[in-house]
Design an enzyme around this catalytic site. Sequence first.
Site, PDB file in Angstrom:
ATOM      1  CG  LEU A 208      -2.201  -0.756   1.299  1.00 23.24           C
ATOM      2  CD1 LEU A 208      -2.815  -0.662   2.839  1.00 23.24           C
ATOM      3  CD2 LEU A 208      -3.080  -0.719   0.298  1.00 23.24           C
ATOM      4  CG  HIS A 209       2.520   3.216  -3.065  1.00 26.01           C
ATOM      5  ND1 HIS A 209       1.795   2.066  -3.858  1.00 26.01           N
ATOM      6  CD2 HIS A 209       2.893   4.135  -4.222  1.00 26.01           C
ATOM      7  CE1 HIS A 209       1.898   2.334  -5.064  1.00 26.01           C
ATOM      8  NE2 HIS A 209       2.250   3.475  -5.227  1.00 26.01           N
ATOM      9  NE  ARG A 210      -2.050   3.252  -6.998  1.00 25.75           N
ATOM     10  CZ  ARG A 210      -1.026   4.007  -7.996  1.00 25.75           C
ATOM     11  NH1 ARG A 210      -1.024   5.046  -8.102  1.00 25.75           N
ATOM     12  NH2 ARG A 210      -0.669   3.130  -8.853  1.00 25.75           N
ATOM     13  N   PRO A 211      -1.516   7.750  -2.186  1.00 25.10           N
ATOM     14  CG  PRO A 211      -0.575   9.899  -2.535  1.00 25.10           C
ATOM     15  CD  PRO A 211      -0.966   8.439  -3.169  1.00 25.10           C
ATOM     16  CG  ASP A 283      -1.920   1.294  -3.095  1.00 25.54           C
ATOM     17  OD1 ASP A 283      -0.769   0.819  -3.334  1.00 25.54           O
ATOM     18  OD2 ASP A 283      -2.149   1.978  -2.203  1.00 25.54           O
TER      19      ASP A 283
END
Length: 361
Positions: A208-211, A283
């Site tokens: 997971l990394h998307r803002p 993501d």
Amino acid sequence: MKIFLIAGARPNFMKIAPIARAFDNQSRINYKVVHTGQHYDKNMSDIFFEELGIRQPDYHLGAGGGTHAQQTAKIMTGFEEICEKDRPDLVIVVGDVNSTLACSIVAKKMHIKVAHVEAGLRSFDLSMPEEINRMVTDSISDMFFVTEEQGMTNLLKEGKSKESLHFVGHVMIDNLFYQLEKLKKMDTTCFPTSQFKQSHTQYGVVTLHRPSNVDDKENLETIFETLTTISETLPLIFPIHPRTRKNMEAFGIKPGANIKLTEPLSYMEFLNLWKDARVALTDSGGLQEETTALSIPCLTIRNNTERPITVTQGTNELMGTSKEKILESFKKIMGNAWKTGQRPKFWDGNASERIIKVIGN
């Protein structure tokens, strides 16, 4: 012919690696690797390039972080300098990061041709900075190397000539097959995560990394509630992005006991994990494609994807952040009721050779 291969973030290097290896197998083209320094971490080191089978960058711009505007400006300034003193005939950009956009703009303003690898992908979500990078890069590129047929459709609708479009397949999959062969010859017990893998006959992997997921407290809490529920049935391992860890701590979110957090992993160590996973929850755009190539169920925690073929033909499905939808899909996977999918056209490990053939003509 002199070519600059541009990369700035770790996924970019997985994409330029097979192109660089293909260049190494011929003598007509002189290429140089430009690392913009958009991302830098301990895994972007000598061993990383050794893993990928490519040489160290010829140029390192050292752009570093900052806002989108600050980072893009630093990359543009640095790239302009090296183009002035060592002008290439062609600049090849890959993917959709700020480096892709910045170097494309500089090259075009200096009347240097631009080729975009992974062109034509669209999520149609302008809240994503990657979508803006994709659209602007494609608006000024001269050659378009496309990974899936929807990309061809998108570019034709945007007015690109058929002659400039080349459906070649996906260099990311070229690299995946290359790394899998290398992995077979490795002693994987040297990986710190090998103990986790040996201790669990089944497990899932998370990225997971998307803002939109990790910067929103409510969304991140819901995602971790869902992951905790899943982990009660299937242990999860989660190489956690620094941004995600920072926000977890700020929001006071605690992972479930069966969710193992690790530091970011090298490409090979992470590949060794996810290739045998029961499910991937992510993501990431790249993992959607790689799991499709290996027929591994993928639950994408997003409302849209610029890689629709992973849904229409592959093993991926879009979940949004709905706990109910994710858990329902997870139940299907554990009940062996998930779609098997198929590998898309030209995802055969030979995309780089097709690109070289086009460039050499």
